[in-house]
Design a protein around this motif. Structure first.
Motif, mmCIF file in Angstrom:
data_model
loop_
_atom_site.group_PDB
_atom_site.id
_atom_site.type_symbol
_atom_site.label_atom_id
_atom_site.label_comp_id
_atom_site.label_asym_id
_atom_site.label_seq_id
_atom_site.Cartn_x
_atom_site.Cartn_y
_atom_site.Cartn_z
ATOM 1 N N SER A 136 -1.263 -6.275 1.450
ATOM 2 C CA SER A 136 -0.382 -5.525 2.346
ATOM 3 C C SER A 136 0.545 -4.605 1.567
ATOM 4 N N ASN B 30 -1.560 -3.979 6.726
ATOM 5 C CA ASN B 30 -2.090 -5.307 6.407
ATOM 6 C C ASN B 30 -3.609 -5.242 6.304
ATOM 7 N N GLN C 229 3.608 -0.449 8.286
ATOM 8 C CA GLN C 229 3.203 -1.727 7.728
ATOM 9 C C GLN C 229 1.689 -1.772 7.712
ATOM 10 N N ARG D 51 3.983 -1.738 2.587
ATOM 11 C CA ARG D 51 4.829 -1.146 3.618
ATOM 12 C C ARG D 51 5.338 0.195 3.118
ATOM 13 N N SER E 150 7.626 3.579 3.620
ATOM 14 C CA SER E 150 8.867 3.996 4.264
ATOM 15 C C SER E 150 9.006 5.506 4.162
ATOM 16 N N TYR F 231 8.416 3.694 9.420
ATOM 17 C CA TYR F 231 7.743 2.765 8.526
ATOM 18 C C TYR F 231 6.283 2.601 8.926
ATOM 19 N N THR G 221 0.817 -1.050 11.500
ATOM 20 C CA THR G 221 1.839 -0.957 12.537
ATOM 21 C C THR G 221 2.872 0.069 12.129
#
Length: 118
Positions: free
Chosen positions: A16, A82, A80, A18, A20, A78, A67
């Protein structure tokens, strides 16, 4: 509006990350905020987008795995990610768009590289 993307990196398949994107000003008036990606030799494609009222769009290839969210108070969006796959490897670009009448204005951040190893 200036956009600053961060969070890319190297990750193994199944992992994963993330991403930004910080905006220099208020994003509340921006109609769309989203993420695009571009792999070598391929066209830039929409990954995910969120509107000012929270409507979401995802590329079929990332549905159920990625997401997108936005925080108007922090002027940020953001992504996310996965269950990453090697085919997710690309430079990811933050995008914001607003409309003045029928004219669309797009703003882009610098790319952040995501590399997924198999």
């Amino acid at each position: 509006v200036q956009l600053q993307a961060s969070g890319g990196g190297l990750v193994q398949a199944g992992g994963s990350l993330r991403l930004s994107c910080a905006a220099s000003g208020s994003i509340s008036s921006l109609m769309y905020m989203g993420w695009y990606r571009q792999a070598p030799g391929k066209q830039r494609e929409l990954v995910a987008r969120i509107t000012s009222v929270g409507s979401l769009n995802y590329a079929d290839s990332v549905k159920g795995r990625f997401t997108i969210s936005r925080d108007n108070a922090r002027n940020a969006v953001y992504l996310q990610m996965n269950s990453l796959k090697p085919e997710d490897t690309a430079a990811y670009y933050c995008n914001a768009a607003k409309f003045a009448g029928a004219v669309r204005y797009d703003y882009w951040g610098q790319g952040t590289q995501v590399t997924v190893s198999s």
